[in-house]
Scaffold this active site. Structure first.
Site, mmCIF file in Angstrom:
data_model
loop_
_atom_site.group_PDB
_atom_site.id
_atom_site.type_symbol
_atom_site.label_atom_id
_atom_site.label_comp_id
_atom_site.label_asym_id
_atom_site.label_seq_id
_atom_site.Cartn_x
_atom_site.Cartn_y
_atom_site.Cartn_z
ATOM 1 N N CYS A 87 0.839 -1.195 0.000
ATOM 2 C CA CYS A 87 0.000 0.000 0.000
ATOM 3 C C CYS A 87 0.877 1.248 0.000
ATOM 4 C CB CYS A 87 -0.991 -0.045 1.163
ATOM 5 S SG CYS A 87 -2.393 1.090 0.955
ATOM 6 N N HIS A 174 -4.058 -4.819 0.501
ATOM 7 C CA HIS A 174 -3.701 -5.451 1.778
ATOM 8 C C HIS A 174 -4.083 -6.934 1.743
ATOM 9 C CE1 HIS A 174 -2.511 -1.817 3.931
ATOM 10 N NE2 HIS A 174 -3.511 -1.206 3.327
ATOM 11 N N GLU A 176 -2.439 -9.131 3.174
ATOM 12 C CA GLU A 176 -2.012 -9.654 4.480
ATOM 13 C C GLU A 176 -3.027 -9.428 5.585
ATOM 14 O OE1 GLU A 176 -1.358 -5.374 4.980
ATOM 15 O OE2 GLU A 176 -1.170 -6.743 3.287
#
Length: 235
Positions: A87, A174, A176
């Site tokens: 990001c 994102h 993760e």
């Protein structure tokens, strides 16, 4: 002794999440919290992971360490150190590579689909993922594709979602983040207000539910790509 991977963190709540267990399986992780710790002087890490945050590249005048961080990433890439930017981290990596970073026409927030580019088929990290898959997005800024980089994934709103430059990768979304990390973000008034300004009142709960529904897939992809990056370029 395991190699040491540097994590550059911009705000406490935006840590590596699902990437962390994989990183710790292959390496020691040294976290630098940039709001209180100086940008490292030495380029003696096996890799660098650059996480997200609410600031942007345009904030270099008011957040002085952002300029130092960009210079560090530029030097790391030049030294052949693999970088993984998430990001804001992807935007900082793009800036370090000389690309323009700017605010886009609309924020891209919530769970949406990204599509792999044709070039991803030959990529050692992203090549085994499905042609399309859901991700959590939360950004207003975007970047041009850096010179010499290969585009690997796009979304409907923003074409530059994943790029590779040598052994370094910029990842706009994102992958993760799990439901627990999203709950931490939504517990912060400024984060929740930002999301609901983009998507409307009550949308925070909708996004949380959407992420929970796709989390088994997103976290499996996060584990897979981080594992392949580490095995291909770092260890």
């Amino acid at each position: 002794m395991n190699p040491v991977v540097l994590e550059l963190r911009h705000v406490e709540c935006e840590g590596p999440a699902a990437y962390l267990p994989v990183l710790e399986q292959y390496a020691q992780v040294h976290t630098v919290r940039l709001w209180r710790d100086p940008v490292p002087a030495a380029l003696d890490y096996a890799a660098v992971v650059v996480m997200g945050g609410p600031m942007g590249v345009a904030d270099v005048a008011t957040v002085p360490w952002l300029g130092e961080e960009i210079a560090y990433l530029r030097a790391a890439v030049a030294a052949g150190i693999p970088v993984w930017g998430v990001c804001l981290g992807a935007q900082l990596l793009a800036a370090a590579l000389g690309a323009d970073v700017r605010t886009g026409p609309v924020p891209e927030v919530g769970v949406c689909e990204v599509e792999l580019a044709h070039a991803s088929a030959a990529d050692p990290v992203w090549g085994e993922l499905p042609a399309t898959f859901p991700v959590l997005q939360w950004h207003a800024d975007t970047f041009d594709l850096p010179a010499g980089a290969t585009l690997l994934a796009s979304s409907r709103a923003y074409p530059n979602q994943v790029f590779r430059h040598g052994s370094s990768y910029g990842v706009q979304f994102h992958l993760e983040a799990d439901a627990g990390q999203l709950a931490d973000w939504l517990a912060i008034d400024e984060y929740r207000a930002s999301l609901e300004a983009a998507l409307g009142p009550g949308s925070a709960d909708v996004v949380a539910a959407e992420l929970r529904s796709v989390q088994p897939e997103t976290l499996a992809h996060a584990t897979a790509v981080m594992k392949r990056w580490l095995e291909t370029y770092v260890v």
